[in-house]
Scaffold this active site. Structure first.
Site, PDB file in Angstrom:
ATOM      1  N   LYS A 119       2.102 -16.203  -0.725  1.00  0.00           N
ATOM      2  CA  LYS A 119       2.886 -16.379  -2.125  1.00  0.00           C
ATOM      3  C   LYS A 119       3.715 -17.738  -1.933  1.00  0.00           C
ATOM      4  CE  LYS A 119       2.784 -11.763  -3.500  1.00  0.00           C
ATOM      5  NZ  LYS A 119       2.169 -11.134  -2.370  1.00  0.00           N
TER       6      LYS A 119
HETATM    7  C1  LIG Z   1       0.456 -10.342  -2.496  1.00  0.00           C
HETATM    8  C2  LIG Z   1      -0.098 -10.060  -1.303  1.00  0.00           C
HETATM    9  C3  LIG Z   1      -1.474  -9.795  -1.333  1.00  0.00           C
HETATM   10  C4  LIG Z   1      -2.045  -9.576  -2.691  1.00  0.00           C
HETATM   11  O1  LIG Z   1      -2.391 -10.703  -3.418  1.00  0.00           O
HETATM   12  P1  LIG Z   1      -2.620 -10.406  -4.988  1.00  0.00           P
HETATM   13  O2  LIG Z   1      -2.624 -11.752  -5.617  1.00  0.00           O
HETATM   14  O3  LIG Z   1      -1.249  -9.604  -5.507  1.00  0.00           O
HETATM   15  O4  LIG Z   1      -3.854  -9.793  -5.114  1.00  0.00           O
HETATM   16  C5  LIG Z   1      -2.115  -9.833  -0.325  1.00  0.00           C
HETATM   17  N1  LIG Z   1      -1.675 -10.118   1.088  1.00  0.00           N
HETATM   18  C6  LIG Z   1      -0.319 -10.245   1.264  1.00  0.00           C
HETATM   19  C7  LIG Z   1       0.392 -10.410   2.461  1.00  0.00           C
HETATM   20  C8  LIG Z   1       0.538 -10.249  -0.253  1.00  0.00           C
HETATM   21  O5  LIG Z   1       1.997 -10.658   0.049  1.00  0.00           O
END
Ligand SMILES: *Cc1c(COP(=O)(O)O)cnc(C)c1O
Length: 461
Positions: A119
């Protein structure tokens, strides 16, 4: 023609509670608004094209070169080139490892940013773009409600970014001690509020603030995951990985562990921009609404969502599903009501989805370590297991890249239990104990929150 952004709900004329937004906005407006007035998601009306030559030229070049190519393709009309160059340089100052696990099968580690989660990629670029499109001489005030991890990725991303202050609300009793420490000690222009209530209360406080006319002068903005400004940066790493690894113009498979589908959407856009993607594999955990839809053609959200060990993917109705449906000719709204089904055959041609149980996830972590001495955490393991489920249906050998979305050291108990290993924390998460900072406590009463904002937020730069 400059790219403009429309709402996924624009055609919902006779639906109670929705007044469709039928206009279009600029990227800057979409970035500051977050979502359309009809609660639909913003979509670009044209998708810029990259040639395979442009992509191949990125081989051996730093990540920020790929970022600049994508940023220019979408944003050259609205931001000066110098601004975009600075945005990508400042956003991407950490490595993006590509590890060959077995012949032609790679893990891309997106866990080297300040909060050791993928993220960071989106939040850091969005923060810097926002800083560059605020009204002249004024401040922006970001409000974020979080139940844990997203808040710290957003907070860290905005730390020290000029002209923007961030206020993060979290429920006092629902965050772990480590999460609380991470949030409270970001410091600088980021302040936390510890709310005596639940995550829903935090979200409601933020919502109410956005519609309160006394607070308008503070330029309140959100930074949530449905903002197109967070999708755009997630296109970049697919193109980067392909450029580094592909031979000639071969096709590649990407496996993306999926929750709200923002990450996978980045790959969908990359393919539509011209990246040779053979298949987008979108494994979910036991929240299996999407794999069931792909198998049966019927969509039904999972409610309440199921608590799995890949907890960042515990989503019963992915917020970005509306964008996937839109791209394939369908419409689904915020609550999961389908108004028009997309072209399922076309979706199956490009996308493969499968649900991976917690049991499979744990076995995958163990087996990948045993067979290859590679350590995955539970989100990446869902991605890896999903990729091999796909190989069962399409055995021919192709370049394949699986995304690891968090650092294994963030899940010490699980990794210790499965592998008997303690993994050192990355630099960014070390010494958390010595970091200083504290939250301001408030009740879940809106007037309490409003008083805090009026007393503490700034208007001018
Ligand atoms: C948010 C997240 C995901 C999922 O990503 P999306 O874009 O919501 O599908 C997968 N792994 C981790 C560690 C995350 O923080």
């Amino acid at each position: 023609m400059p790219i403009r952004y429309y709402s996924t709900n624009r055609n919902l004329k006779n639906v109670a509670g929705i007044t469709p937004f039928t206009g279009k906005v600029s990227f800057k407006e979409a970035l500051l608004k977050g979502q359309a007035s009809d609660e639909g998601l913003f979509m670009p009306d044209t998708i810029p094209q990259l040639s395979i030559k442009d992509i191949q030229k990125l081989k051996g070049k730093p990540y920020s070169d790929t970022a600049l190519l994508v940023a220019k393709a979408f944003l050259a009309d609205e931001f000066p080139l110098e601004t975009l160059k600075k945005v990508v340089k400042d956003s991407y100052n950490y490595p993006v490892p590509l590890e060959e696990v077995k012949f032609k099968t790679y893990v891309m580690r997106l866990d080297q940013g300040p909060t050791a989660s993928f993220k960071d990629f989106a939040a850091r670029m969005m923060a810097r773009l926002m800083s560059n499109c605020r009204p002249k001489g004024e401040r922006l005030n970001i409000l974020v409600a979080t139940s844990g991890d997203t808040g710290s990725a957003v907070g860290e991303a905005f730390k020290g970014v000029g002209g923007i202050d961030v206020t993060i609300l979290y429920p006092t009793t629902e965050v772990s001690n480590m999460q609380k420490k991470q949030l409270d000690t970001i410091g600088s222009n980021v302040q936390t509020l510890s709310v005596d209530g639940k995550f829903d209360d935090c979200q409601n406080l933020v919502k109410q603030a956005f519609s309160d006319s006394d607070l308008e002068k503070f330029n309140l903005t959100s930074a949530n995951s449905i903002n197109f400004g967070r999708i755009l940066p997630q296109i970049i790493y697919y193109i980067y990985a392909y450029a580094q690894l592909a031979e000639k113009d071969e096709q590649a498979i990407f496996s993306v562990p999926s929750g709200n589908f923002g990450d996978a959407l980045g790959c969908e856009y990359a393919r539509r921009m011209g990246l040779p993607v053979a298949k987008l594999v979108m494994p979910t955990n036991e929240n299996d609404e999407f794999p069931i839809f792909m198998a049966t053609g019927n969509y039904k959200k999972v409610s309440p969502s199921r608590a799995c060990i890949s907890n960042a993917m515990n989503v019963g109705h992915p917020s970005n599903l509306a964008r996937f449906f839109e791209l394939y000719g369908g419409t689904v709204d915020r609550v999961g009501q389908v108004h028009k089904y997309p072209n399922l055959e076309e979706m199956r041609q490009h996308i493969f989805s499968v649900s991976i149980t917690d049991k499979q996830t744990r076995e995958t972590i163990k087996n990948v370590y045993k067979d290859y001495h590679v350590i995955l955490e539970q989100h990446g393991a869902v991605g890896w297991a999903g990729l091999f489920e796909y190989f069962k249906t399409a055995p021919e050998e192709k370049l394949a890249i699986c995304l690891e979305t968090a650092h294994p050291a963030k899940f010490p108990e699980e990794i210790q239990k499965l592998l008997g290993l303690t993994i050192p924390l990355p630099e960014s998460l070390k010494n958390l104990d010595q970091r200083k900072g504290s939250a301001v406590s408030i009740t879940s009463d809106f007037n309490d929150f409003k008083k805090y904002l009026q007393k503490n937020l700034k208007i001018k730069e």
